[in-house]
Design a protein around this motif. Structure first.
Motif, mmCIF file in Angstrom:
data_model
loop_
_atom_site.group_PDB
_atom_site.id
_atom_site.type_symbol
_atom_site.label_atom_id
_atom_site.label_comp_id
_atom_site.label_asym_id
_atom_site.label_seq_id
_atom_site.Cartn_x
_atom_site.Cartn_y
_atom_site.Cartn_z
ATOM 1 N N MET A 1 0.844 -1.168 0.000
ATOM 2 C CA MET A 1 0.000 0.000 0.000
ATOM 3 C C MET A 1 0.891 1.233 0.000
ATOM 4 S SD MET A 1 -3.056 0.962 2.588
ATOM 5 C CE MET A 1 -4.055 -0.351 1.959
ATOM 6 N N ALA A 2 0.562 2.147 -0.866
ATOM 7 C CA ALA A 2 1.405 3.324 -1.028
ATOM 8 C C ALA A 2 1.265 4.305 0.116
ATOM 9 C CB ALA A 2 1.094 4.011 -2.353
ATOM 10 N N ALA A 3 0.081 4.479 0.655
ATOM 11 C CA ALA A 3 -0.120 5.503 1.688
ATOM 12 C C ALA A 3 -1.072 5.015 2.751
ATOM 13 C CB ALA A 3 -0.653 6.773 1.058
ATOM 14 N N GLY A 4 -0.539 4.436 3.793
ATOM 15 C CA GLY A 4 -1.380 3.971 4.886
ATOM 16 C C GLY A 4 -2.021 5.104 5.649
ATOM 17 N N ALA A 5 -1.370 6.262 5.672
ATOM 18 C CA ALA A 5 -1.915 7.402 6.414
ATOM 19 C C ALA A 5 -3.167 7.975 5.764
ATOM 20 C CB ALA A 5 -0.854 8.487 6.525
ATOM 21 N N ALA A 6 -3.385 7.713 4.485
ATOM 22 C CA ALA A 6 -4.547 8.260 3.793
ATOM 23 C C ALA A 6 -5.790 7.391 3.952
ATOM 24 C CB ALA A 6 -4.241 8.427 2.308
ATOM 25 N N VAL A 94 -13.402 9.909 -3.079
ATOM 26 C CA VAL A 94 -13.148 8.498 -2.750
ATOM 27 C C VAL A 94 -12.352 7.831 -3.867
ATOM 28 C CG1 VAL A 94 -14.277 6.255 -2.463
ATOM 29 C CG2 VAL A 94 -15.082 8.219 -1.170
ATOM 30 N N LEU A 95 -12.738 8.086 -5.103
ATOM 31 C CA LEU A 95 -11.991 7.491 -6.226
ATOM 32 C C LEU A 95 -10.543 7.970 -6.240
ATOM 33 C CD1 LEU A 95 -14.638 7.633 -9.092
ATOM 34 C CD2 LEU A 95 -13.862 5.634 -7.803
ATOM 35 N N CYS A 96 -10.350 9.246 -6.004
ATOM 36 C CA CYS A 96 -8.981 9.774 -5.939
ATOM 37 C C CYS A 96 -8.229 9.157 -4.766
ATOM 38 C CB CYS A 96 -9.003 11.294 -5.802
ATOM 39 S SG CYS A 96 -9.612 12.164 -7.247
ATOM 40 N N GLY A 97 -8.912 8.990 -3.647
ATOM 41 C CA GLY A 97 -8.286 8.392 -2.478
ATOM 42 C C GLY A 97 -7.902 6.936 -2.695
ATOM 43 N N LEU A 98 -8.728 6.203 -3.448
ATOM 44 C CA LEU A 98 -8.373 4.822 -3.775
ATOM 45 C C LEU A 98 -7.100 4.775 -4.605
ATOM 46 C CD1 LEU A 98 -11.864 3.268 -4.564
ATOM 47 C CD2 LEU A 98 -10.351 2.716 -2.639
ATOM 48 N N CYS A 99 -7.001 5.678 -5.551
ATOM 49 C CA CYS A 99 -5.768 5.759 -6.350
ATOM 50 C C CYS A 99 -4.583 6.161 -5.481
ATOM 51 C CB CYS A 99 -5.937 6.759 -7.495
ATOM 52 S SG CYS A 99 -7.120 6.244 -8.727
ATOM 53 N N GLY A 100 -4.812 7.083 -4.566
ATOM 54 C CA GLY A 100 -3.747 7.525 -3.682
ATOM 55 C C GLY A 100 -3.303 6.440 -2.724
ATOM 56 N N ALA A 101 -4.269 5.672 -2.206
ATOM 57 C CA ALA A 101 -3.919 4.614 -1.261
ATOM 58 C C ALA A 101 -3.225 3.448 -1.949
ATOM 59 C CB ALA A 101 -5.170 4.129 -0.540
ATOM 60 N N ALA A 102 -3.539 3.215 -3.213
ATOM 61 C CA ALA A 102 -2.982 2.061 -3.900
ATOM 62 C C ALA A 102 -1.758 2.380 -4.757
ATOM 63 C CB ALA A 102 -4.060 1.426 -4.780
ATOM 64 N N TYR A 103 -1.685 3.600 -5.298
ATOM 65 C CA TYR A 103 -0.653 3.845 -6.295
ATOM 66 C C TYR A 103 0.293 4.997 -5.976
ATOM 67 C CZ TYR A 103 -3.689 0.851 -9.012
ATOM 68 O OH TYR A 103 -4.446 -0.191 -9.417
ATOM 69 N N HIS A 104 -0.245 6.193 -5.869
ATOM 70 C CA HIS A 104 0.639 7.355 -5.862
ATOM 71 C C HIS A 104 0.089 8.470 -4.986
ATOM 72 C CE1 HIS A 104 3.166 10.577 -7.564
ATOM 73 N NE2 HIS A 104 3.982 9.584 -7.877
ATOM 74 N N ARG A 105 0.959 9.289 -4.483
ATOM 75 C CA ARG A 105 0.613 10.409 -3.618
ATOM 76 C C ARG A 105 -0.309 11.415 -4.310
ATOM 77 N NH1 ARG A 105 3.978 12.900 0.567
ATOM 78 N NH2 ARG A 105 5.579 11.467 -0.109
ATOM 79 N N VAL A 106 -0.235 11.532 -5.592
ATOM 80 C CA VAL A 106 -1.062 12.503 -6.310
ATOM 81 C C VAL A 106 -2.547 12.228 -6.080
ATOM 82 C CG1 VAL A 106 -1.669 13.357 -8.609
ATOM 83 C CG2 VAL A 106 0.715 12.947 -8.031
ATOM 84 N N CYS A 172 -3.123 14.874 6.149
ATOM 85 C CA CYS A 172 -1.997 14.211 6.827
ATOM 86 C C CYS A 172 -1.410 13.111 5.947
ATOM 87 C CB CYS A 172 -2.448 13.619 8.160
ATOM 88 S SG CYS A 172 -2.893 14.859 9.381
ATOM 89 N N GLY A 173 -2.274 12.399 5.253
ATOM 90 C CA GLY A 173 -1.807 11.338 4.354
ATOM 91 C C GLY A 173 -1.032 11.867 3.171
ATOM 92 N N SER A 174 -1.312 13.093 2.765
ATOM 93 C CA SER A 174 -0.570 13.691 1.647
ATOM 94 C C SER A 174 0.896 13.897 2.014
ATOM 95 C CB SER A 174 -1.171 15.035 1.263
ATOM 96 O OG SER A 174 -2.473 14.876 0.789
ATOM 97 N N PHE A 175 1.151 14.103 3.291
ATOM 98 C CA PHE A 175 2.518 14.310 3.742
ATOM 99 C C PHE A 175 3.107 13.054 4.369
ATOM 100 C CE2 PHE A 175 0.538 18.537 3.974
ATOM 101 C CZ PHE A 175 1.329 19.171 3.040
ATOM 102 N N GLY A 176 2.376 11.942 4.263
ATOM 103 C CA GLY A 176 2.812 10.698 4.885
ATOM 104 C C GLY A 176 4.011 10.086 4.186
#
Length: 186
Positions: A1-6, A94-106, A172-176
């Protein structure tokens, strides 16, 4: 997982989306969810029990005073469309967050921005719907009509709080920590 904080932000944003969807399909579509109850008559985003579903509506003449059916209150019923718009924005977040949690910070950064926009949208919608239905409730009660708050007011308030918490966690997850441990190549 790319971003657990998100992930907590994703959870709260998803919860807000579900609450806003429930509030959006209020009376006349689903009479169990309403903003104002007057006997068997339930008022929702797009009308009231027995009325046609439409954006912008008038209070029934049997219940409303001249004040409730003037242009100001009719215009405020148009603004209730911000509730489904907020549900859509929360869904995009939510869709953006799924991409952020799985792939990339963007994706998490976009979830932060879109959830902030959804929060502002729902804040405006909640203030307006509380003013609209609060004034209608007071007007009807002053004439002896038993008018009660419906549950959709609290669904929108819960979504507002969930969007704020979701925004905070996604920020917070953006800076994780996103980088993965790399094996020492040296």
């Amino acid at each position: 997982m790319a971003a657990g904080a998100a992930v907590p932000g994703l959870f709260f944003t998803f919860a807000a989306m579900v609450l806003l969807i429930f509030a959006s399909v209020s009376a006349p579509t689903w009479n169990s969810v309403s903003f104002l109850n007057v006997g068997r008559l339930h008022f929702g985003c797009f009308g009231f029990t027995g009325s046609q579903t439409s954006v912008g509506w008038f209070f029934p003449n049997a219940l409303a005073s001249q004040r409730l059916n003037d242009d100001v209150f009719h215009s405020l019923t148009f603004v209730l469309v911000l509730i489904p718009v907020g549900a859509g924005l929360a869904g995009i977040a939510v869709l953006c967050g799924l991409c952020g949690a799985a792939y990339h910070r963007v994706g998490t950064v976009f979830m932060t921005l879109v959830s902030a926009l959804a929060f502002l949208d729902v804040l405006v919608a909640w203030v307006i719907e509380m003013a609209l239905f609060g004034t209608a409730r007071h007007d009807m009660r002053s004439r002896g009509i038993n008018a009660q708050w419906g549950n959709a007011n609290w669904l929108v308030l819960g979504a507002l709080v969930a969007l704020f918490v979701g925004f905070f966690f996604s920020l917070c997850g953006s800076f994780g920590h996103y980088s993965r441990r790399r094996a020492a190549a040296y």
